[in-house]
Scaffold this motif. Structure first.
Motif, PDB file in Angstrom:
ATOM      1  N   ALA A 119      -5.384   1.322  -1.888  1.00 52.19           N
ATOM      2  CA  ALA A 119      -6.599   1.002  -1.128  1.00 52.19           C
ATOM      3  C   ALA A 119      -6.875  -0.495  -1.151  1.00 52.19           C
ATOM      4  O   ALA A 119      -7.356  -1.065  -0.157  1.00 52.19           O
ATOM      5  CB  ALA A 119      -7.788   1.779  -1.706  1.00 52.19           C
ATOM      6  N   SER A 167       0.828  -1.208   0.000  1.00 55.44           N
ATOM      7  CA  SER A 167       0.000   0.000   0.000  1.00 55.44           C
ATOM      8  C   SER A 167       0.860   1.254   0.000  1.00 55.44           C
ATOM      9  O   SER A 167       0.593   2.202  -0.752  1.00 55.44           O
ATOM     10  CB  SER A 167      -0.916  -0.005   1.227  1.00 55.44           C
ATOM     11  N   ALA A 178     -12.255  -0.468   4.607  1.00 53.18           N
ATOM     12  CA  ALA A 178     -11.203  -0.613   3.609  1.00 53.18           C
ATOM     13  C   ALA A 178     -11.784  -0.952   2.243  1.00 53.18           C
ATOM     14  O   ALA A 178     -11.335  -0.433   1.209  1.00 53.18           O
ATOM     15  CB  ALA A 178     -10.200  -1.680   4.041  1.00 53.18           C
ATOM     16  N   GLN A 183      -4.823  -2.164   1.435  1.00 50.46           N
ATOM     17  CA  GLN A 183      -5.311  -1.900   2.785  1.00 50.46           C
ATOM     18  C   GLN A 183      -6.404  -2.884   3.202  1.00 50.46           C
ATOM     19  O   GLN A 183      -6.615  -3.120   4.396  1.00 50.46           O
ATOM     20  CB  GLN A 183      -5.838  -0.470   2.875  1.00 50.46           C
ATOM     21  N   ALA A 210      -6.422  -4.919   6.731  1.00 46.01           N
ATOM     22  CA  ALA A 210      -7.576  -5.021   7.621  1.00 46.01           C
ATOM     23  C   ALA A 210      -7.949  -6.484   7.879  1.00 46.01           C
ATOM     24  O   ALA A 210      -8.297  -6.858   9.011  1.00 46.01           O
ATOM     25  CB  ALA A 210      -8.763  -4.270   7.029  1.00 46.01           C
TER      26      ALA A 210
END
Length: 543
Positions: A356, A210, A418, A359, A363
């Motif tokens: 994104a 990321s 996310a 991410q 998560a």
């Protein structure tokens, strides 16, 4: 119990990977093939470790797979796939558009050189050197690169060390205090600690992925800022040159009006013209002179704007007068699909979508347990003389597995957040693509229409000039009044000004078309992900 634990470990791994094992007398070779995307990872030449594993062979296999888990691990979260964006087959407004031939003349690097203006070339080079907005964007890119290195640091153990010395005297009036020596105690410590969280589920790898994509987006933002500033300077430059052309037009018109005023005065002295004719001619001359003076305001402002873009005080920049007398050169447009690789703002939006997406994996890794290896050691003594001796040494090693069993839906909410952020970035990417196509079509249309308008307007200017000549001769012959001449002169001036404005708009549209096409930039100019943690003082290549 060890066998059961290793068996469980093997089962967990094989849920996500297909494992091939080949055991020979001299060593072992393991191939780990990821089910998704067919990624292959191989560990070979582990003979020494293999021989050190306990019997039976099943434990050997479990130990080797355990080592493989340390090196390869699992990476949770979706693998990134570039979002699809609709691209037309051809630009609608490109029909009949003159493009540069051959294609070897595609715009590269210093795109402003296509206008063949040495003064513009010199001004544009100063943007890369001194513009403060560009310097700020470059600093932001270096910040993003530093964050990549910060994320990569999580791959390595954290090692701490220190030293401490304490002198303690315990109270004799506490429980058991009577059995304690009345004198104070000395404790000398020289400890060291090592802690390492294994990236079993790919949380760190996704975080690095990321940050690398974000840094690439920052690099694209830098290039988009550079292109925007360069295009703004070119627009201001051609606007200034159009004002110079207007000033020349006014000066030529004032000269003609002065001659006409003198002719009218001569006619008045001979009794051929009235005093009203003289006053009207003088009024027209003075109003035109005032308009010529007013051009200086706009020119000064354009010159100051160019100075700002060059990162210099306005008082330090003076651009010689040179009326605009050129037309936009042929500009190669390419095919619409190339636009996705030629605009830095599109590349930045796509890289943010990739960041994104990574991410989401960060998560999702929170749902899995954390495995931490730790160790500590050092020297401890009550006497300085034997503080660093071997009997004063101590050490401990251990591991920990921690998992969150209940968090009230916090991790699920972060995962949903996310995914929603990824969807938002994909939408932003597609919107940026659509905006890019719109800007290209807008400026292609502007160039095509303004070219036709300019041609017609130039014909109107020629007709107006002929009308002025004819009406002046008629006025001298006394067949028409001065009021009719004045109206025709104003029409001629208005048409000449309109022709200059159209030419200035054509040059501006040419600049904006080049900007909409990316200014010769290519997505391959972005620094690679592997280079993101390199020398932080080095930014993208200046164009």
């Amino acid at each position: 119990m060890l066998v059961a634990g290793c068996s469980l470990l093997i089962n967990v791994i094989t849920l996500r990977f297909r494992i091939g094992v080949r055991i020979t007398q001299g060593g072992a070779s393991l191939t780990l093939r990821r089910d998704q995307k067919g990624t292959i990872m191989t560990v070979q030449s582990i003979t020494k470790f293999f021989k050190a594993c306990p019997e039976p062979p099943r434990l050997r296999f479990a130990a080797v797979v355990g080592v493989l888990l340390l090196f390869a691990g699992c990476t949770v979260g979706p693998n990134y796939v570039r979002p699809k964006a609709a691209a037309p087959i051809a630009y609608k407004e490109s029909e009949g558009w003159k493009v540069a031939q051959p294609r070897d003349h595609l715009i590269r690097g210093a795109w402003w050189e296509i206008f063949n203006d040495p003064q513009l070339n010199a001004l544009e080079e100063q943007v890369n050197i001194s513009n403060q907005n560009l310097a700020a964007a470059e600093a932001q890119f270096r910040q993003a690169r530093a964050l990549v290195q910060s994320a990569r640091s999580a791959f390595f153990p954290q090692v701490t060390a220190g030293a401490a010395a304490t002198r303690t005297r315990r109270s004799l009036n506490t429980a058991g205090g009577s059995n304690i020596s009345a004198g104070p105690d000395t404790d000398l410590m020289l400890p060291g600690n090592v802690s390492w969280e294994l990236d079993v589920w790919g949380r760190v790898r996704r975080a690095v992925e990321s940050s690398q994509a974000s840094a690439q987006a920052s690099a694209a933002d830098l290039e988009a800022t550079r292109l925007s500033l360069q295009a703004e300077l070119a627009q201001d430059y051609f606007s200034l040159r159009a004002l110079d052309a207007q000033k020349r037009l006014y000066d030529e018109t004032i000269t003609a009006y002065q001659k006409f005023l003198q002719m009218t005065k001569n006619r008045y002295e001979k009794g051929v013209a009235s005093k009203a004719d003289v006053l009207q001619a003088e009024t027209q001359l003075k109003s035109t002179q005032a308009q010529a003076i007013d051009v200086g305001v706009g020119r000064a402002q354009m010159e100051h704007a160019i100075a700002l873009l060059m990162g210099k005080p306005a008082s330090d920049v003076s651009i010689p007068v040179a009326p605009l007398a050129t037309i936009p050169p042929p500009i190669p447009t390419g095919v619409p699909s190339e636009l996705l690789e030629r605009r830095p703002d599109i590349a930045a939006a796509e890289r943010r979508a990739a960041a994104a997406n990574a991410q989401i994996g960060v998560a999702e890794a929170a749902f899995y347990p954390k495995i931490t290896l730790s160790g500590s050691g050092g020297f401890e003594s009550s006497n300085l003389s034997n503080w660093l001796s071997w009997p004063s040494s101590f050490w401990s090693v251990g591991s920990a597995l921690a998992a969150t069993l209940f968090d009230g839906g916090s991790r699920q909410a972060l995962s949903d957040q996310a995914r929603a952020a990824y969807d938002a970035n994909v939408a932003a990417y597609r919107q940026t693509v659509l905006t890019g196509f719109q800007e290209v079509e807008d400026n292609l249309a502007a160039l095509r229409i303004l070219e036709e308008e300019g041609r017609v307007q130039n014909e109107a200017v020629k007709a107006a000039e002929q009308s002025v000549t004819v009406s002046t001769n008629q006025y001298k012959a006394g067949t028409i009044s001065y009021l009719e001449v004045l109206v025709i002169q104003q029409i001629a001036l208005t048409n000449a000004r309109a022709a200059i404005n159209i030419l200035g708009r054509r040059m501006t549209a040419g600049v904006l078309l080049i900007k909409a096409l990316g200014g010769g930039w290519q997505s391959s100019d972005l620094p690679s992900a592997d280079n993101m943690a390199g020398n932080l003082e080095q930014g993208p290549k200046k164009r």
